[in-house]
Motif scaffolding. Structure first.
Motif, PDB file in Angstrom:
ATOM      1  N   GLU A  49       0.828  -1.205   0.000  1.00 45.00           N
ATOM      2  CA  GLU A  49       0.000   0.000   0.000  1.00 45.00           C
ATOM      3  C   GLU A  49       0.865   1.258   0.000  1.00 45.00           C
ATOM      4  O   GLU A  49       0.593   2.224  -0.733  1.00 45.00           O
ATOM      5  CB  GLU A  49      -0.941  -0.001   1.207  1.00 45.00           C
ATOM      6  CG  GLU A  49      -1.982  -1.115   1.197  1.00 45.00           C
ATOM      7  CD  GLU A  49      -2.907  -1.023   0.004  1.00 45.00           C
ATOM      8  OE1 GLU A  49      -3.187   0.108  -0.455  1.00 45.00           O
ATOM      9  OE2 GLU A  49      -3.350  -2.082  -0.483  1.00 45.00           O
ATOM     10  N   ARG A  50       1.916   1.251   0.818  1.00 45.60           N
ATOM     11  CA  ARG A  50       2.781   2.438   0.892  1.00 45.60           C
ATOM     12  C   ARG A  50       3.523   2.665  -0.418  1.00 45.60           C
ATOM     13  O   ARG A  50       3.627   3.806  -0.893  1.00 45.60           O
ATOM     14  CB  ARG A  50       3.795   2.284   2.034  1.00 45.60           C
ATOM     15  CG  ARG A  50       4.761   3.461   2.126  1.00 45.60           C
ATOM     16  CD  ARG A  50       5.589   3.413   3.383  1.00 45.60           C
ATOM     17  NE  ARG A  50       6.502   2.301   3.439  1.00 45.60           N
ATOM     18  CZ  ARG A  50       7.683   2.286   2.802  1.00 45.60           C
ATOM     19  NH1 ARG A  50       8.057   3.303   2.037  1.00 45.60           N
ATOM     20  NH2 ARG A  50       8.479   1.242   2.915  1.00 45.60           N
ATOM     21  N   LYS A  88       1.244   4.045  -3.068  1.00 47.91           N
ATOM     22  CA  LYS A  88       0.965   5.459  -2.800  1.00 47.91           C
ATOM     23  C   LYS A  88       2.150   6.331  -3.213  1.00 47.91           C
ATOM     24  O   LYS A  88       1.982   7.374  -3.850  1.00 47.91           O
ATOM     25  CB  LYS A  88       0.652   5.648  -1.317  1.00 47.91           C
ATOM     26  CG  LYS A  88       0.311   7.085  -0.940  1.00 47.91           C
ATOM     27  CD  LYS A  88      -0.004   7.208   0.540  1.00 47.91           C
ATOM     28  CE  LYS A  88      -0.315   8.659   0.919  1.00 47.91           C
ATOM     29  NZ  LYS A  88      -0.578   8.795   2.380  1.00 47.91           N
ATOM     30  N   GLU A 133       2.261   9.248  -6.119  1.00 49.14           N
ATOM     31  CA  GLU A 133       2.634  10.630  -5.805  1.00 49.14           C
ATOM     32  C   GLU A 133       3.850  11.095  -6.592  1.00 49.14           C
ATOM     33  O   GLU A 133       3.872  12.216  -7.112  1.00 49.14           O
ATOM     34  CB  GLU A 133       2.891  10.757  -4.300  1.00 49.14           C
ATOM     35  CG  GLU A 133       1.632  10.603  -3.458  1.00 49.14           C
ATOM     36  CD  GLU A 133       1.928  10.589  -1.966  1.00 49.14           C
ATOM     37  OE1 GLU A 133       3.132  10.514  -1.607  1.00 49.14           O
ATOM     38  OE2 GLU A 133       0.968  10.646  -1.162  1.00 49.14           O
TER      39      GLU A 133
END
Length: 217
Positions: free
Chosen positions: A189-190, A193, A197
């Protein structure tokens, strides 16, 4: 399928390369063989193989731990006094936190009784010697993440993956750039993300499969 995945541990230790070792205690020979297995059937087949190979030995004691959560744990003294062989062998595997592994220690009797304490020490040392000559490591549960992006964004993506020690498994360069990266499930998930970004959303990601990859200690 989804429920089974959630029960899978993020990582577990096992044998990535088999090993063997030998010690001699008061003329008795103890031959240890360490082998990686995935099922109890494989463990039992390996034990039978060793028994046939060393058919003339007095004892072929064994221990194994099967399952990523140690679902199946067994050991045998194979005629030695109760608790002097299989249990100490098993405790070595447990202390090393190894899973999906079987160890067989073959004893050729040298004519001198070792006593219960001597047997425990000998079988323990034999397994430790076998492990020293094996290669242990960690099986890490990863998502194979497919990443599609354009050429200007590829540098940022590779930098982000590199900073997180994430290995790229495959690269394709056509009208777009397509990467496949092995992302530890705990980081997925990190990482997704961060990639979104850092590329200002110019990335498409999809988990293609989930599997274990081995990494040596």
């Amino acid at each position: 399928m989804e429920n089974n995945m959630t029960k899978m541990p993020d990582a577990y230790r096992t044998i990535l390369r088999d090993g063997e070792g030998e010690i001699v205690e008061k003329k008795s020979r103890f031959l240890a063989k360490i082998h990686a297995v995935d099922t109890e059937e494989e463990a039992l087949a390996y034990i039978e193989q060793i028994k046939k190979q060393y058919w003339d030995a007095r004892h072929n004691c064994y221990a194994y731990i099967i399952g990523r959560n140690s679902e199946c744990v067994r050991c045998s003294d194979d005629g030695e006094p109760s608790g002097t062989a299989g249990r100490p062998m098993l405790e070595v595997l447990q202390n090393e936190e190894l899973k999906n592994v079987v160890v067989v220690v073959t004893r050729y009797f040298g004519g001198v009784l070792l006593g219960t304490g001597g047997l425990v020490r000998a079988y323990t040392q034999a397994v430790l010697e076998g492990l020293r000559n094996a290669c242990a490591g960690t099986m890490q549960l990863v998502d194979i993440l497919q990443i599609d992006t354009d050429y200007p964004a590829i540098g940022k993506i590779k930098y982000t993956l590199g900073e997180n020690n994430i290995a790229i498994q495959n690269e394709e360069y056509t009208q777009i750039v397509r990467l496949q990266a092995a992302v530890p499930v705990a980081l997925r998930e990190r990482i997704m993300k961060e990639l979104t970004e850092t590329t200002n959303g110019k990335v498409k990601m999809e988990v293609k499969e989930q599997l274990y990859l081995g990494k040596m200690d």
